[in-house]
Motif scaffolding. Structure first.
Motif, PDB file in Angstrom:
ATOM      1  N   HIS A 175    -117.868 -79.925  39.759  1.00 49.28           N
ATOM      2  CA  HIS A 175    -117.864 -79.757  38.307  1.00 49.28           C
ATOM      3  C   HIS A 175    -116.427 -79.768  37.762  1.00 49.28           C
ATOM      4  CE1 HIS A 175    -119.035 -78.082  34.383  1.00 49.28           C
ATOM      5  NE2 HIS A 175    -118.009 -77.250  34.528  1.00 49.28           N
ATOM      6  N   TYR A 176    -115.543 -78.933  38.381  1.00 50.92           N
ATOM      7  CA  TYR A 176    -114.163 -78.875  37.920  1.00 50.92           C
ATOM      8  C   TYR A 176    -113.427 -80.186  38.188  1.00 50.92           C
ATOM      9  CZ  TYR A 176    -114.259 -73.869  36.887  1.00 50.92           C
ATOM     10  OH  TYR A 176    -114.526 -72.644  36.338  1.00 50.92           O
ATOM     11  N   LEU A 177    -113.729 -80.851  39.315  1.00 51.43           N
ATOM     12  CA  LEU A 177    -113.057 -82.096  39.665  1.00 51.43           C
ATOM     13  C   LEU A 177    -113.374 -83.190  38.647  1.00 51.43           C
ATOM     14  CD1 LEU A 177    -111.424 -83.837  41.708  1.00 51.43           C
ATOM     15  CD2 LEU A 177    -113.614 -84.319  42.828  1.00 51.43           C
ATOM     16  N   ILE A 178    -114.654 -83.378  38.369  1.00 50.69           N
ATOM     17  CA  ILE A 178    -115.063 -84.442  37.453  1.00 50.69           C
ATOM     18  C   ILE A 178    -114.488 -84.216  36.062  1.00 50.69           C
ATOM     19  CG2 ILE A 178    -117.042 -85.563  36.367  1.00 50.69           C
ATOM     20  CD1 ILE A 178    -116.615 -86.120  39.402  1.00 50.69           C
ATOM     21  N   ARG A 179    -114.556 -82.991  35.576  1.00 48.50           N
ATOM     22  CA  ARG A 179    -114.057 -82.701  34.239  1.00 48.50           C
ATOM     23  C   ARG A 179    -112.528 -82.843  34.168  1.00 48.50           C
ATOM     24  NH1 ARG A 179    -116.923 -77.641  31.477  1.00 48.50           N
ATOM     25  NH2 ARG A 179    -116.062 -78.690  29.651  1.00 48.50           N
ATOM     26  N   SER A 180    -111.836 -82.422  35.239  1.00 51.16           N
ATOM     27  CA  SER A 180    -110.369 -82.519  35.244  1.00 51.16           C
ATOM     28  C   SER A 180    -109.917 -83.973  35.274  1.00 51.16           C
ATOM     29  CB  SER A 180    -109.785 -81.763  36.442  1.00 51.16           C
ATOM     30  OG  SER A 180    -110.055 -80.387  36.333  1.00 51.16           O
ATOM     31  N   LEU A 181    -110.560 -84.797  36.117  1.00 47.62           N
ATOM     32  CA  LEU A 181    -110.216 -86.207  36.164  1.00 47.62           C
ATOM     33  C   LEU A 181    -110.467 -86.886  34.826  1.00 47.62           C
ATOM     34  CD1 LEU A 181    -111.587 -87.131  39.706  1.00 47.62           C
ATOM     35  CD2 LEU A 181    -109.183 -87.088  39.019  1.00 47.62           C
ATOM     36  N   SER A 182    -111.548 -86.494  34.164  1.00 45.11           N
ATOM     37  CA  SER A 182    -111.854 -87.060  32.848  1.00 45.11           C
ATOM     38  C   SER A 182    -110.799 -86.663  31.833  1.00 45.11           C
ATOM     39  CB  SER A 182    -113.240 -86.599  32.392  1.00 45.11           C
ATOM     40  OG  SER A 182    -114.237 -87.065  33.279  1.00 45.11           O
ATOM     41  N   LYS A 183    -110.334 -85.417  31.906  1.00 46.25           N
ATOM     42  CA  LYS A 183    -109.292 -84.947  30.983  1.00 46.25           C
ATOM     43  C   LYS A 183    -107.982 -85.712  31.205  1.00 46.25           C
ATOM     44  CE  LYS A 183    -111.411 -81.346  28.963  1.00 46.25           C
ATOM     45  NZ  LYS A 183    -111.552 -81.174  27.490  1.00 46.25           N
ATOM     46  N   LEU A 184    -107.796 -86.200  32.452  1.00 46.69           N
ATOM     47  CA  LEU A 184    -106.586 -86.952  32.778  1.00 46.69           C
ATOM     48  C   LEU A 184    -106.755 -88.455  32.525  1.00 46.69           C
ATOM     49  CD1 LEU A 184    -105.715 -85.132  36.133  1.00 46.69           C
ATOM     50  CD2 LEU A 184    -104.400 -85.016  34.015  1.00 46.69           C
ATOM     51  N   ASP A 185    -107.862 -88.808  31.841  1.00 43.20           N
ATOM     52  CA  ASP A 185    -108.173 -90.217  31.557  1.00 43.20           C
ATOM     53  C   ASP A 185    -108.355 -91.031  32.825  1.00 43.20           C
ATOM     54  OD1 ASP A 185    -106.002 -90.111  28.681  1.00 43.20           O
ATOM     55  OD2 ASP A 185    -108.199 -89.956  28.756  1.00 43.20           O
ATOM     56  N   LEU A 186    -108.921 -90.423  33.826  1.00 42.14           N
ATOM     57  CA  LEU A 186    -109.212 -91.113  35.082  1.00 42.14           C
ATOM     58  C   LEU A 186    -110.729 -91.116  35.310  1.00 42.14           C
ATOM     59  CD1 LEU A 186    -106.380 -89.518  37.267  1.00 42.14           C
ATOM     60  CD2 LEU A 186    -106.475 -91.880  36.453  1.00 42.14           C
ATOM     61  N   ASN A 220    -104.045 -77.126  33.169  1.00 42.16           N
ATOM     62  CA  ASN A 220    -103.266 -77.690  34.274  1.00 42.16           C
ATOM     63  C   ASN A 220    -104.220 -78.487  35.177  1.00 42.16           C
ATOM     64  OD1 ASN A 220    -101.414 -78.321  36.232  1.00 42.16           O
ATOM     65  ND2 ASN A 220    -100.912 -76.205  36.776  1.00 42.16           N
ATOM     66  N   TYR A 221    -104.673 -79.640  34.671  1.00 44.75           N
ATOM     67  CA  TYR A 221    -105.720 -80.401  35.349  1.00 44.75           C
ATOM     68  C   TYR A 221    -105.274 -81.001  36.682  1.00 44.75           C
ATOM     69  CZ  TYR A 221    -107.616 -79.867  30.662  1.00 44.75           C
ATOM     70  OH  TYR A 221    -108.035 -79.344  29.476  1.00 44.75           O
ATOM     71  N   PRO A 222    -104.023 -81.473  36.815  1.00 42.88           N
ATOM     72  CA  PRO A 222    -103.598 -81.959  38.136  1.00 42.88           C
ATOM     73  C   PRO A 222    -103.740 -80.889  39.225  1.00 42.88           C
ATOM     74  CG  PRO A 222    -102.046 -82.662  36.457  1.00 42.88           C
ATOM     75  CD  PRO A 222    -102.963 -81.688  35.793  1.00 42.88           C
ATOM     76  N   ALA A 223    -103.358 -79.653  38.887  1.00 46.41           N
ATOM     77  CA  ALA A 223    -103.497 -78.571  39.863  1.00 46.41           C
ATOM     78  C   ALA A 223    -104.961 -78.327  40.191  1.00 46.41           C
ATOM     79  CB  ALA A 223    -102.856 -77.293  39.324  1.00 46.41           C
ATOM     80  N   THR A 224    -105.834 -78.426  39.189  1.00 42.23           N
ATOM     81  CA  THR A 224    -107.265 -78.226  39.426  1.00 42.23           C
ATOM     82  C   THR A 224    -107.792 -79.281  40.399  1.00 42.23           C
ATOM     83  OG1 THR A 224    -107.460 -77.440  37.147  1.00 42.23           O
ATOM     84  CG2 THR A 224    -109.497 -77.879  38.316  1.00 42.23           C
ATOM     85  N   TYR A 266    -110.911 -68.913  42.108  1.00 41.68           N
ATOM     86  CA  TYR A 266    -110.225 -68.201  41.024  1.00 41.68           C
ATOM     87  C   TYR A 266    -109.185 -69.111  40.354  1.00 41.68           C
ATOM     88  CZ  TYR A 266    -106.853 -64.999  38.880  1.00 41.68           C
ATOM     89  OH  TYR A 266    -105.998 -64.373  38.013  1.00 41.68           O
ATOM     90  N   TYR A 267    -108.390 -69.805  41.194  1.00 42.69           N
ATOM     91  CA  TYR A 267    -107.365 -70.681  40.652  1.00 42.69           C
ATOM     92  C   TYR A 267    -107.962 -71.906  39.967  1.00 42.69           C
ATOM     93  CZ  TYR A 267    -103.531 -68.168  42.962  1.00 42.69           C
ATOM     94  OH  TYR A 267    -102.611 -67.236  43.335  1.00 42.69           O
ATOM     95  N   MET A 268    -109.089 -72.395  40.483  1.00 40.26           N
ATOM     96  CA  MET A 268    -109.761 -73.527  39.839  1.00 40.26           C
ATOM     97  C   MET A 268    -110.028 -73.213  38.376  1.00 40.26           C
ATOM     98  SD  MET A 268    -112.773 -75.094  42.128  1.00 40.26           S
ATOM     99  CE  MET A 268    -112.604 -75.190  43.877  1.00 40.26           C
ATOM    100  N   GLU A 269    -110.664 -72.063  38.169  1.00 40.87           N
ATOM    101  CA  GLU A 269    -111.015 -71.671  36.797  1.00 40.87           C
ATOM    102  C   GLU A 269    -109.753 -71.455  35.958  1.00 40.87           C
ATOM    103  OE1 GLU A 269    -113.419 -68.213  36.594  1.00 40.87           O
ATOM    104  OE2 GLU A 269    -113.473 -68.156  34.411  1.00 40.87           O
ATOM    105  N   LYS A 270    -108.751 -70.825  36.560  1.00 39.32           N
ATOM    106  CA  LYS A 270    -107.533 -70.492  35.811  1.00 39.32           C
ATOM    107  C   LYS A 270    -106.768 -71.751  35.411  1.00 39.32           C
ATOM    108  CE  LYS A 270    -103.402 -67.608  36.022  1.00 39.32           C
ATOM    109  NZ  LYS A 270    -103.746 -66.891  34.779  1.00 39.32           N
ATOM    110  N   THR A 271    -106.588 -72.683  36.357  1.00 39.93           N
ATOM    111  CA  THR A 271    -105.824 -73.894  36.047  1.00 39.93           C
ATOM    112  C   THR A 271    -106.569 -74.784  35.055  1.00 39.93           C
ATOM    113  OG1 THR A 271    -106.738 -74.931  38.041  1.00 39.93           O
ATOM    114  CG2 THR A 271    -104.557 -73.906  38.223  1.00 39.93           C
ATOM    115  N   TYR A 272    -107.886 -74.830  35.222  1.00 43.75           N
ATOM    116  CA  TYR A 272    -108.653 -75.672  34.295  1.00 43.75           C
ATOM    117  C   TYR A 272    -108.596 -75.094  32.888  1.00 43.75           C
ATOM    118  CZ  TYR A 272    -112.379 -78.369  32.156  1.00 43.75           C
ATOM    119  OH  TYR A 272    -113.085 -79.187  31.319  1.00 43.75           O
ATOM    120  N   THR A 273    -108.779 -73.778  32.780  1.00 40.83           N
ATOM    121  CA  THR A 273    -108.761 -73.123  31.462  1.00 40.83           C
ATOM    122  C   THR A 273    -107.406 -73.282  30.781  1.00 40.83           C
ATOM    123  OG1 THR A 273    -110.366 -71.507  32.271  1.00 40.83           O
ATOM    124  CG2 THR A 273    -109.182 -70.946  30.268  1.00 40.83           C
ATOM    125  N   SER A 274    -106.323 -73.258  31.594  1.00 33.62           N
ATOM    126  CA  SER A 274    -104.978 -73.360  31.012  1.00 33.62           C
ATOM    127  C   SER A 274    -104.550 -74.804  30.782  1.00 33.62           C
ATOM    128  CB  SER A 274    -103.971 -72.670  31.941  1.00 33.62           C
ATOM    129  OG  SER A 274    -103.886 -73.355  33.176  1.00 33.62           O
TER     130      SER A 274
END
Length: 840
Positions: free
Chosen positions: A797-808, A774-778, A764-772
């Motif tokens: 899925h959430y990890l790869i996309r979040s790291l990409s959003k953080l330019d990592l 908050n990629y570090p939290a994801t 639940y938090y994965m989806e919420k933090t990613y949508t908002s």
């Protein structure tokens, strides 16, 4: 004839001593065919009945409009089958005795009102093989018919519920089954709590049942019913006549019916405005006039009206009086004397004083009056339980907390004593005072009397913030008591928080309303619980669970268990080695730990704290880590008790079987004593944690002084404020895997339990933090979830996309390749999705 008299006497004694806590629920037409219950009474050996066959039982038809076969009695020798059926379709319910496939032998119509009230119905069928007759009796109604039977002996096959081709079965409850002839009687208490075998009253296995629902569980486990909340001060009560539970404030009332389980609300639909502000929510019901009274005994917050009533027919408020008592009386006990039209209260706490006064409010004169008594004196106290016993027409007061001086600064004493108060001759008599060697407890405001010269009340240690209510049955004669059922959680932080106990004669249940007030002393939540009456002890619930040890079987199972454990150990070691190899790779290209917002996060370590996520850590009151004091065995003991404390605790026998399975009883007992003494000493270095032993059950309790990340995590996951506590939840699980370095098999169930609780919350938090955004939290959440399931594709899925959003992106690719390598090792095939697929 002599045998018949003896058998009749046995049956009479059985029926007068049996209770409805035991029984079997027969699942019928409301379930799928394969899920319907089939109870074969004589599964192992079918006895022979001579000259007469009598079958007695009691039942409750769940849906009065249903129909179908209740019981089939088969005579295989002559090929005849008889059944008792019920048909509730139409306006005239009827019970029939049928010669199956041929004709109806006799029938008895039945009162639909009794069926609608879910009352137990006594049924008897009697085959008289000498007089060639059969009788059917339903409660007091009897019908008989001639039935020629050449055989004078019968080995009946008896089925309740589904049987062979007969699948049309009404859902019903069955209890007090007895089958007799002139010489013998088989009594089936149906007091099993689990499994498919059925014992007779001698604990001998006789029958078999498929798809059973054992009713004794309803007499041990409290059923959680709906809860209701209010942002304004609210009160709650139970109307035993209408079956309605009221939860109300100044603006609205919510009504929940226990029998129909329906809720209706009259939000903002009072006929007129409530004439007084509610401060504490104290109230009572005037059954004679169908009125709900609210009152304050002192210190009205504003205005001068302190007692008003709501007409429960018209929902119109009426102001009653502005008369107040000279002091505040928190947690006074109360009794509504409907016959004399007076409301009686006793004791209470106000300012810094305890009180022992009796006051009555006369509903006719609308005045308070102080009552005077002769005889024994009850010392000043609050948190007492009070009730009126119809059997002897006396009022009783039990327990409480206070002192002789009535001065809070002197200290407090917990009382475990019972007083009888005669309201006619105004005499108080102290009946008993019992010693108490367990955790101190206080009772709730009211008590429920049973017909065996005893009373029930709920008690709890109010000095713990996270506390629990336990149901006690006390003997009126001498104070002997039993602890019944499991526990009800209660947060006893606020003085306005309260719990009450009621008896519902319509459903034969005890009802509890636990009303917890919030930190502002205004908002509250009322949670409803029910338990079948009479409730049972844990020993009664587990009557058939303690069996003689079959040593040959035990040795074989132990050998198999060792093989399985060895295999599990091998695979876990292999998995751990792969994980460590992956960690070495990750360390060569480290990822900076994501920053997470620190709102409402607990301090990393603090005095009096226990951390179970990541490396286990025990911090004493001086903020020193004292893990080293716990040996491997003490750690196992601590985790074992802590895990079971969330439920009902762990018995001495279970505790010994987990930790010393191969030791004799005496050696295990000695080891247990030494282990628990050492554990208590170590836990004594922390404030707010207690290892308690009550009625053979070990349990660990906490107060707010002691922080435990495991308990706080559960509180967040099971609470109603997920969004508010997201950052704190992330900080807890980010410490690492639950009990990361603890690899004893005794912790496996503990780990599985917490992992099952937090899995959906992390998603639940994965989806919420990613949508908002908050990629570090994801990223932190994904890493935590991989501790539970290293091959979870959604987390990837959430990890790869979040790291990409953080330019990592380099780190994202490395994590992707690591995942695919693990995937192939585990499943033996290539992962189907490419890196670019996950970024879409």
């Amino acid at each position: 004839m002599g045998y018949r008299i003896i058998i009749t006497f046995i049956l009479f004694f059985t029926y007068t001593s049996q209770t409805f806590s035991q029984g079997l629920y027969i699942k019928g037409n409301n379930s799928l065919i394969d899920d319907r219950t089939s109870y074969n009474v004589f599964d192992k050996v079918i006895p022979t009945f001579k000259n007469i066959l009598t079958i007695d039982f009691e039942l409750v038809v769940e849906d009065p409009r249903s129909r179908g076969s209740l019981v089939r009695i088969k005579d295989e020798k002559v090929g005849a089958v008889y059944n008792i059926s019920y048909n509730g379709e139409g306006n005239n319910p009827v019970f029939k005795l049928n010669h199956e496939g041929k004709n109806t032998l006799t029938s008895i119509p039945f009162d639909k009102d009794i069926l609608n009230e879910n009352q137990w119905i006594k049924v008897r069928v009697e085959f008289d093989m000498q007089k060639d007759s059969v009788k059917l009796r339903i409660n007091g109604n009897e019908a008989s018919v001639q039935l020629t039977q050449e055989e004078k002996m019968w080995k009946p096959v008896i089925y309740f519920g589904r049987s062979e081709h007969v699948i049309d079965v009404p859902a019903f409850k069955l209890c007090n089954l007895t089958i007799t002839d002139n010489e013998k009687a088989y009594n089936f208490p149906l007091n099993e709590s689990d499994g498919e075998i059925v014992h007779d009253s001698n604990r001998k296995v006789i029958g078999h049942v498929t798809n059973p629902v054992w009713l004794i569980n309803d007499a041990y486990y409290w059923k959680k019913k709906p809860s209701f909340s209010s942002d304004a001060v609210a009160g709650s009560n139970f109307n035993t006549e209408t079956q309605d539970i009221y939860y109300f404030n100044e603006d609205s009332i919510t009504i929940y019916n226990i029998r129909t389980e329906r809720t209706r609300s009259r939000s903002s639909k009072y006929t007129n405005k409530c004439p007084m502000p509610m401060r504490l929510g104290t109230n009572f019901i005037d059954y004679k006039n169908n009125r709900l009274y609210i009152y304050e005994v002192a210190d009205p917050p504003q205005g001068d009206i302190v007692i008003s009533y709501l007409d429960l027919q018209s929902y119109e408020w009426t102001a009653v009086t502005s008369e107040v008592l000279p002091m505040q009386l928190h947690h006074h006990s109360n009794y509504m004397d409907t016959k004399n039209g007076q409301y009686v209260i006793f004791g209470g706490f106000g300012g810094i004083s305890y009180f022992n006064n009796f006051y009555s409010f006369d509903l006719s004169s609308q005045h308070w009056k102080k009552l005077s008594f002769k005889g024994d004196v009850i010392t000043p106290r609050y948190f007492t339980s009070m009730g009126y016993n119809e059997a002897d027409k006396n009022l009783y007061v039990f327990g409480g907390m206070g002192n002789k001086a009535g001065d809070q600064t002197v200290g407090r004493v917990y009382y475990y004593e019972l007083y009888r108060i005669n309201l006619d001759n105004h005499i108080i008599e102290k009946l008993w005072e019992i010693p108490w060697d367990k955790e101190n407890v206080v009772p709730v405001r009211n008590m429920v009397f049973s017909n065996d010269n005893s009373f029930y009340t709920l008690c709890y240690p109010e000095h713990f913030s996270r506390s629990y209510l336990k149901l006690y049955r006390f003997s009126i004669t001498d104070g002997q008591y039993e602890v019944l059922g499991d526990s009800i959680p209660i947060r006893s932080e606020k003085i306005t928080t309260n719990a009450n106990l009621y008896y519902n004669s319509r459903t034969n249940e005890l009802v509890s309303i636990v009303q917890e007030f919030e930190n502002n002393d205004i908002g509250s939540t009322a949670q409803i619980y029910t338990i079948s009456s009479p409730p049972v002890t844990e020993a009664e619930l587990t009557l058939y669970m303690s069996k003689p040890i079959n040593w040959i079987r035990a040795i074989i199972l132990s050998a198999l268990g060792l093989i399985i454990v060895a295999l599990i150990f091998f695979f876990l070691r292999r998995k751990s080695r792969h994980k460590k190899e992956a960690e070495v790779v990750l360390k060569n290209t480290p990822l900076a730990k994501p920053e997470i917002k620190e709102d409402n996060m607990p301090v990393e370590t603090q005095p009096n704290s226990i951390y179970l996520f990541g490396e286990f850590s025990l911090i004493d009151r001086n903020n020193r880590e004292i893990n080293y004091m716990l040996s491997a065995k003490l750690r196992q003991a601590f985790f074992l008790i802590l895990y079971h404390s969330i439920k009902k605790g762990i018995t001495s026998q279970e505790f010994s079987e987990y930790l010393w399975p191969n030791k004799s009883y005496e050696k295990a007992k000695n080891s247990r004593g030494v282990t628990l003494n050492n554990l208590r000493k170590i836990l004594g270095d922390l404030d707010g944690i207690n290892l308690i032993h009550e009625k053979g059950i070990y349990k660990i309790t906490f107060s707010d002084e002691c922080y435990c990340d495991y308990l706080r995590c559960l509180e967040i996951v099971l609470g109603d404020s997920l969004d508010e506590n997201m950052n704190e939840f992330i900080s807890i699980i980010s410490r690492g895997k639950f009990l990361e370095s603890e690899d004893s098999s005794t912790q496996d169930s503990f780990k599985e339990y917490i992992e099952s609780k937090i899995e959906s919350t992390i998603h639940y938090y994965m989806e919420k933090t990613y949508t908002s955004g908050n990629y570090p939290a994801t990223v932190s959440l994904c890493d935590s979830f991989f501790n539970l399931d290293p091959l979870d594709e959604e987390a990837l899925h959430y990890l790869i996309r979040s790291l990409s959003k953080l330019d990592l992106k380099d780190e994202a690719k490395r994590r992707y390749y690591f995942f695919t390598a693990e995937y192939k090792k585990a499943l033996g095939e290539e992962y189907s999705k490419s890196f670019s697929d996950l970024l879409k």
